[in-house]
Write a protein that holds these residues in place. Sequence first.
Motif, PDB file in Angstrom:
ATOM      1  N   LEU A 148       0.860  -1.180   0.000  1.00 55.69           N
ATOM      2  CA  LEU A 148       0.000   0.000   0.000  1.00 55.69           C
ATOM      3  C   LEU A 148       0.896   1.229   0.000  1.00 55.69           C
ATOM      4  CD1 LEU A 148      -2.921   1.063   0.195  1.00 55.69           C
ATOM      5  CD2 LEU A 148      -2.651   1.067   2.685  1.00 55.69           C
ATOM      6  N   GLY A 149       0.830   2.004  -1.073  1.00 60.42           N
ATOM      7  CA  GLY A 149       1.687   3.173  -1.193  1.00 60.42           C
ATOM      8  C   GLY A 149       1.066   4.410  -0.578  1.00 60.42           C
ATOM      9  N   VAL A 150       1.904   5.312  -0.094  1.00 63.17           N
ATOM     10  CA  VAL A 150       1.441   6.586   0.454  1.00 63.17           C
ATOM     11  C   VAL A 150       2.256   7.721  -0.180  1.00 63.17           C
ATOM     12  CG1 VAL A 150       0.624   5.675   2.662  1.00 63.17           C
ATOM     13  CG2 VAL A 150       3.026   6.285   2.419  1.00 63.17           C
ATOM     14  N   PRO A 151       1.614   8.892  -0.354  1.00 61.14           N
ATOM     15  CA  PRO A 151       0.198   9.150  -0.053  1.00 61.14           C
ATOM     16  C   PRO A 151      -0.719   8.408  -1.020  1.00 61.14           C
ATOM     17  CG  PRO A 151       1.153  10.997  -1.225  1.00 61.14           C
ATOM     18  CD  PRO A 151       2.296  10.072  -0.911  1.00 61.14           C
ATOM     19  N   PHE A 173      -3.797  10.170   8.274  1.00 59.58           N
ATOM     20  CA  PHE A 173      -2.380  10.438   8.043  1.00 59.58           C
ATOM     21  C   PHE A 173      -1.792   9.614   6.905  1.00 59.58           C
ATOM     22  CE2 PHE A 173      -3.039   8.154  12.092  1.00 59.58           C
ATOM     23  CZ  PHE A 173      -2.534   6.903  11.783  1.00 59.58           C
ATOM     24  N   LEU A 174      -2.591   8.725   6.305  1.00 57.99           N
ATOM     25  CA  LEU A 174      -2.177   8.110   5.045  1.00 57.99           C
ATOM     26  C   LEU A 174      -2.445   9.050   3.880  1.00 57.99           C
ATOM     27  CD1 LEU A 174      -2.372   5.433   6.841  1.00 57.99           C
ATOM     28  CD2 LEU A 174      -2.880   4.288   4.685  1.00 57.99           C
ATOM     29  N   LEU A 175      -3.353   9.972   4.088  1.00 60.98           N
ATOM     30  CA  LEU A 175      -3.762  10.867   3.011  1.00 60.98           C
ATOM     31  C   LEU A 175      -2.879  12.102   2.924  1.00 60.98           C
ATOM     32  CD1 LEU A 175      -7.620  10.699   3.707  1.00 60.98           C
ATOM     33  CD2 LEU A 175      -6.172   9.067   2.471  1.00 60.98           C
ATOM     34  N   ASN A 176      -2.337  12.542   4.061  1.00 59.83           N
ATOM     35  CA  ASN A 176      -1.486  13.737   4.054  1.00 59.83           C
ATOM     36  C   ASN A 176      -0.061  13.415   4.490  1.00 59.83           C
ATOM     37  OD1 ASN A 176      -1.856  13.252   6.759  1.00 59.83           O
ATOM     38  ND2 ASN A 176      -2.814  15.211   7.236  1.00 59.83           N
ATOM     39  N   TYR A 177       0.425  12.247   4.079  1.00 59.61           N
ATOM     40  CA  TYR A 177       1.736  11.768   4.519  1.00 59.61           C
ATOM     41  C   TYR A 177       2.853  12.739   4.170  1.00 59.61           C
ATOM     42  CZ  TYR A 177       5.900   8.834   4.903  1.00 59.61           C
ATOM     43  OH  TYR A 177       7.141   8.343   5.230  1.00 59.61           O
TER      44      TYR A 177
END
Length: 216
Positions: A148-151, A173-177
């Motif tokens: 699973l890659g971020v962001p 915090f996965l969305l605004n990493y």
Amino acid sequence: MENKPHCLVLSFPAQGHINPMLQFSKVLQQEGIKVTFVTTLFFGNILQKLPPSITLETISDGFDNGGVREAKSFKPYLEHFWQVGPKNLENLIEKLNRTNYPIDCVIYDAFYPWVLDVAKKQGIFGVSFLTQNMSVNSIYYHVLVGKLGVPLDVQEISLPMLPQLQYKDMPSFLLNYEKDPSFLDLAVGQFSNIDQADWILCNSFYELDGEVIPSY
């Protein structure tokens, strides 16, 4: 002297982490195990009274007058705590080892992977406690292993043993990493050395996480 095992239970200084570890400490105590519950000095001063059968000890995180608020933000707080925490915990274990009840094991919040190194150095068991449910921890683990890659840049997320997830279902915090990686790095860091722990404990309901738990 009564011969009973002595567990030191070290919790991350946040109520959502304190509660499950404190409840587990009560279970240990009911089984005849001596428990010393440990948190930071600042959080220990505001912690509600523990049961008389559980001893409270504290260690300094370097911000004894305000915790994260004194540090101004989460990143410098963690960086400094990770510098001073190991030695302060080691000093506490050595102090308790000079009493009639030396420490047999340390049960530590998985947010503190460095505790395992302290336990091994002291020659005692190190037990990692995952305070969040296994479905959430599964998301963090798949970030760690690169599945699973971020962001996040997709609307639908498919992970093994989990239902189809939407972008909006994921921890914020996965969305605004890229803006602030501190929270996700902390969550993912739980697994950095967890395979070396003597035991791994999970805060979960098997009925809710029954498909996820066997996969680990």
